[in-house]
Each structure stands twice: as structure tokens, then as C-alpha cells.
Design a protein around this motif. Structure first.
Motif, PDB file in Angstrom:
ATOM      1  N   UNK A  38      53.444 -58.197 -69.408  1.00 56.51           N
ATOM      2  CA  UNK A  38      53.402 -57.839 -67.989  1.00 56.51           C
ATOM      3  C   UNK A  38      54.525 -58.590 -67.282  1.00 56.51           C
ATOM      4  N   UNK A  39      55.337 -57.870 -66.532  1.00 58.01           N
ATOM      5  CA  UNK A  39      56.476 -58.488 -65.850  1.00 58.01           C
ATOM      6  C   UNK A  39      56.005 -59.449 -64.762  1.00 58.01           C
ATOM      7  N   UNK A  40      56.677 -60.575 -64.662  1.00 57.58           N
ATOM      8  CA  UNK A  40      56.306 -61.590 -63.682  1.00 57.58           C
ATOM      9  C   UNK A  40      56.354 -61.035 -62.264  1.00 57.58           C
ATOM     10  N   UNK A  41      57.352 -60.194 -61.955  1.00 59.08           N
ATOM     11  CA  UNK A  41      57.455 -59.651 -60.600  1.00 59.08           C
ATOM     12  C   UNK A  41      56.269 -58.762 -60.264  1.00 59.08           C
ATOM     13  N   UNK A  42      55.756 -58.027 -61.245  1.00 54.96           N
ATOM     14  CA  UNK A  42      54.578 -57.193 -61.004  1.00 54.96           C
ATOM     15  C   UNK A  42      53.352 -58.055 -60.734  1.00 54.96           C
ATOM     16  N   UNK A  43      53.233 -59.151 -61.482  1.00 58.97           N
ATOM     17  CA  UNK A  43      52.112 -60.067 -61.255  1.00 58.97           C
ATOM     18  C   UNK A  43      52.206 -60.641 -59.853  1.00 58.97           C
ATOM     19  N   UNK A  44      53.395 -61.089 -59.463  1.00 58.39           N
ATOM     20  CA  UNK A  44      53.568 -61.706 -58.145  1.00 58.39           C
ATOM     21  C   UNK A  44      53.109 -60.778 -57.031  1.00 58.39           C
ATOM     22  N   UNK A  45      53.392 -59.492 -57.160  1.00 56.31           N
ATOM     23  CA  UNK A  45      53.049 -58.550 -56.100  1.00 56.31           C
ATOM     24  C   UNK A  45      51.567 -58.175 -56.090  1.00 56.31           C
ATOM     25  N   UNK A  46      50.802 -58.659 -57.051  1.00 56.85           N
ATOM     26  CA  UNK A  46      49.349 -58.437 -57.014  1.00 56.85           C
ATOM     27  C   UNK A  46      48.586 -59.686 -56.572  1.00 56.85           C
ATOM     28  N   UNK A  47      49.270 -60.829 -56.478  1.00 59.09           N
ATOM     29  CA  UNK A  47      48.599 -62.054 -56.037  1.00 59.09           C
ATOM     30  C   UNK A  47      48.058 -61.833 -54.628  1.00 59.09           C
ATOM     31  N   UNK A  48      46.826 -62.252 -54.420  1.00 57.84           N
ATOM     32  CA  UNK A  48      46.143 -62.002 -53.157  1.00 57.84           C
ATOM     33  C   UNK A  48      44.973 -61.068 -53.332  1.00 57.84           C
ATOM     34  N   UNK A  49      45.007 -60.267 -54.392  1.00 56.65           N
ATOM     35  CA  UNK A  49      43.857 -59.450 -54.757  1.00 56.65           C
ATOM     36  C   UNK A  49      42.854 -60.293 -55.526  1.00 56.65           C
ATOM     37  N   UNK A 144      42.450 -55.665 -51.134  1.00 49.65           N
ATOM     38  CA  UNK A 144      42.680 -55.207 -49.768  1.00 49.65           C
ATOM     39  C   UNK A 144      41.479 -54.605 -49.046  1.00 49.65           C
ATOM     40  N   UNK A 145      40.283 -54.660 -49.636  1.00 49.11           N
ATOM     41  CA  UNK A 145      39.088 -54.254 -48.899  1.00 49.11           C
ATOM     42  C   UNK A 145      38.901 -55.190 -47.708  1.00 49.11           C
ATOM     43  N   UNK A 146      38.280 -54.725 -46.629  1.00 52.65           N
ATOM     44  CA  UNK A 146      38.151 -55.549 -45.428  1.00 52.65           C
ATOM     45  C   UNK A 146      37.038 -56.591 -45.501  1.00 52.65           C
ATOM     46  N   UNK A 147      36.268 -56.593 -46.577  1.00 52.35           N
ATOM     47  CA  UNK A 147      35.077 -57.447 -46.655  1.00 52.35           C
ATOM     48  C   UNK A 147      35.353 -58.917 -46.340  1.00 52.35           C
ATOM     49  N   UNK A 148      36.406 -59.552 -46.917  1.00 50.23           N
ATOM     50  CA  UNK A 148      36.627 -60.974 -46.610  1.00 50.23           C
ATOM     51  C   UNK A 148      36.919 -61.221 -45.134  1.00 50.23           C
ATOM     52  N   UNK A 149      37.638 -60.306 -44.494  1.00 44.89           N
ATOM     53  CA  UNK A 149      37.962 -60.472 -43.077  1.00 44.89           C
ATOM     54  C   UNK A 149      36.705 -60.281 -42.227  1.00 44.89           C
ATOM     55  N   UNK A 150      35.911 -59.287 -42.558  1.00 49.70           N
ATOM     56  CA  UNK A 150      34.677 -59.040 -41.813  1.00 49.70           C
ATOM     57  C   UNK A 150      33.709 -60.210 -41.951  1.00 49.70           C
ATOM     58  N   UNK A 168      49.989 -63.599 -46.099  1.00 49.92           N
ATOM     59  CA  UNK A 168      51.357 -63.568 -46.632  1.00 49.92           C
ATOM     60  C   UNK A 168      51.626 -62.374 -47.528  1.00 49.92           C
ATOM     61  N   UNK A 169      50.647 -61.486 -47.722  1.00 49.59           N
ATOM     62  CA  UNK A 169      50.845 -60.339 -48.607  1.00 49.59           C
ATOM     63  C   UNK A 169      50.470 -59.047 -47.897  1.00 49.59           C
ATOM     64  N   UNK A 170      50.891 -57.937 -48.475  1.00 50.83           N
ATOM     65  CA  UNK A 170      50.502 -56.639 -47.914  1.00 50.83           C
ATOM     66  C   UNK A 170      48.998 -56.441 -48.035  1.00 50.83           C
ATOM     67  N   UNK A 171      48.374 -57.094 -49.030  1.00 48.83           N
ATOM     68  CA  UNK A 171      46.919 -56.960 -49.201  1.00 48.83           C
ATOM     69  C   UNK A 171      46.186 -57.635 -48.047  1.00 48.83           C
ATOM     70  N   UNK A 172      46.724 -58.737 -47.559  1.00 52.26           N
ATOM     71  CA  UNK A 172      46.148 -59.388 -46.381  1.00 52.26           C
ATOM     72  C   UNK A 172      46.220 -58.465 -45.165  1.00 52.26           C
ATOM     73  N   UNK A 173      47.374 -57.837 -44.983  1.00 53.75           N
ATOM     74  CA  UNK A 173      47.557 -56.972 -43.818  1.00 53.75           C
ATOM     75  C   UNK A 173      46.646 -55.757 -43.911  1.00 53.75           C
ATOM     76  N   UNK A 174      46.553 -55.146 -45.096  1.00 53.76           N
ATOM     77  CA  UNK A 174      45.668 -53.991 -45.281  1.00 53.76           C
ATOM     78  C   UNK A 174      44.225 -54.366 -44.962  1.00 53.76           C
ATOM     79  N   UNK A 175      43.766 -55.502 -45.477  1.00 57.38           N
ATOM     80  CA  UNK A 175      42.385 -55.930 -45.253  1.00 57.38           C
ATOM     81  C   UNK A 175      42.124 -56.178 -43.778  1.00 57.38           C
ATOM     82  N   UNK A 176      43.063 -56.863 -43.120  1.00 60.97           N
ATOM     83  CA  UNK A 176      42.884 -57.177 -41.704  1.00 60.97           C
ATOM     84  C   UNK A 176      42.882 -55.910 -40.860  1.00 60.97           C
ATOM     85  N   UNK A 177      43.833 -55.032 -41.102  1.00 61.49           N
ATOM     86  CA  UNK A 177      43.928 -53.811 -40.298  1.00 61.49           C
ATOM     87  C   UNK A 177      42.677 -52.952 -40.461  1.00 61.49           C
TER      88      UNK A 177
END
Length: 227
Positions: A38-49, A144-150, A168-177
Motif C-alpha cells: 500500500x502506497x504511503x501517500x494513499x495511507x496518509x490520505x486516509x488518516x483521520x478515518x 467522515x460520518x457525523x457521529x463524533x461531531x454530534x 486537518x483532513x477532508x474527513x473532518x470537514x465532511x463530518x462537521x458539515x
């Protein structure tokens, strides 16, 4: 009547503590030990899930899931070797204390749990102003589910209109929105400004120190003025 509480909700990894690349390396080694390339860059972009969603994205939802538990355990064991030296990001504890001093209730919303969350809070060193923390143990679905924010909103006793999420990630923004909360994004997790802007961040700063420096003209100050 007293005004409704304001909630400052914070992701932790990559937002308050400089750990995203440590997670990427730890997952890479766990995959390597299990025979996955698994490429390191792909892993980095999933951190936060959460780990389940991360594995779905990197290994596919149709994978043999018998090895998931071993992969998760390997990642945790490798990452735990850093627990006594997790690097807090510049300005992180000062930012939390500044917001608390302005009347914001500070709640952490993270996928970390157990001893990992304990190590992160120790690295931040601001437990005196942290109102509460929600972890993967407290919700059914991770970002990116909203559960942690709720859940964090409930812990703060605040509604979405009186809250901001910092991540700091798109997953944070998706969850918050999805939870109806505006998200302030930081570049300290290694995600490009263009990606954060495109996902809908209401403001982007380099790191906690820059947000602290510019707090008086930030979305936090604008929300304060609406009171």
C-alpha cells in the motif's frame, strides 16, 4: 437567561498533535508485515478515518476481513512505541486555553481511544481546560460520518449554530458539515489547502499557532460577535 454555550470542537491527530505521518508509517509497517503493498501517500490520505473505514478504502470492501483485527493490532502496537514522545503542534495548548478564556467549551473529537487518547492528552498538556473528549468508543460510526461531531456537541451542551470544529483532513470537514457545524482547517496534517478549501473549510490556517495569532479575525471571533 444566560446565553447558550459556545463549543470549540477539536480533532486531535494532525490538529493538536503532529502524528499523521506517524500513523501513516505505522499502518504501512502493519500492511507490510501482513504482505500488503500500500502506497504511503494513499495511507496518509486516509488518516483521520476509523480503522474499519481506512481498511475499506485501502484494501477494498470486498477483501477477506479475517485479517482486519491483526492489522489493527499491529498498527496500534507500532504506533504505541511513540507514546512517550508524541510531538504537540506549535501553539496547541495555548490555543485551547485562549479559547477557554473567551468562554468556549473545549471538546476533543477523535478516533483515538484508550491508552492512545491518554497519550495524546498528555502530549497536549491542557486537561485543565478540556471540557470533555469523545473517542471511537463513544460512537457507532467514525469520521467522515457525523457521529463524533454530534457526540461532541452533546458533551458540550451546545447546538451546531454555536459551535466550530477544527480539523486537518477532508474527513473532518465532511463530518462537521454533515453535523451542521462549520469547520476551520489546519495545514498541519499534511493535506493541501486546495483540498480543504474544496471540501468547504470556512478558513484555513498553517497550524494552531497561526490560528491563535489570528484569533481576533477568525471564525471564532465572528461567531462571538453574533451573540
Amino acid at each position: 437567561m444566560s446565553p447558550p454555550p459556545r463549543a470549540a470542537l477539536f480533532d486531535v491527530d494532525g490538529t493538536l498533535v503532529d502524528t499523521n505521518y506517524l500513523h501513516a508509517v505505522s499502518w504501512w509497517e502493519a500492511f507490510h508485515q501482513a504482505g500488503h503493498r500500500v502506497a504511503m501517500t494513499d495511507i496518509h490520505h486516509t488518516v483521520g478515518m476509523g480503522s474499519g473505514r481506512l481498511l475499506d478504502r485501502l484494501l477494498g470492501e470486498d477483501r477477506d476481513r479475517d485479517g482486519d483485527e491483526a492489522l489493527g493490532s499491529a498498527h496500534k502496537a507500532i504506533y504505541a512505541t511513540w507514546f512517550d514522545r508524541l510531538p504537540v503542534l506549535n501553539g496547541a495548548p495555548e490555543l485551547l486555553r485562549a479559547l477557554a478564556g473567551r468562554g468556549w467549551r473545549i471538546v476533543l473529537a477523535t478516533s483515538a481511544q484508550g491508552s492512545e487518547l491518554t497519550a495524546l492528552r498528555r502530549a497536549i498538556g491542557a486537561d485543565d481546560v478540556i471540557h470533555a473528549a469523545t473517542s471511537a468508543d463513544d460512537v457507532d460510526s467514525s469520521k467522515p460520518a457525523p457521529d463524533p461531531v454530534q457526540q461532541a456537541l452533546e458533551q458540550a451542551g451546545a447546538d451546531a449554530g454555536h459551535a466550530l470544529f477544527v480539523g486537518d483532513t477532508v474527513w473532518d470537514i465532511k463530518a462537521a458539515r454533515t453535523a451542521g457545524v462549520d469547520c476551520v482547517a489546519l495545514l498541519s496534517g499534511g493535506i493541501a489547502r486546495a483540498e480543504l478549501d474544496a471540501e468547504g473549510a470556512v478558513a484555513v490556517y498553517r497550524d494552531p499557532a497561526e490560528l491563535l495569532e489570528r484569533l481576533d479575525d477568525s471564525p471564532f471571533a465572528r461567531l462571538e460577535r453574533q451573540r
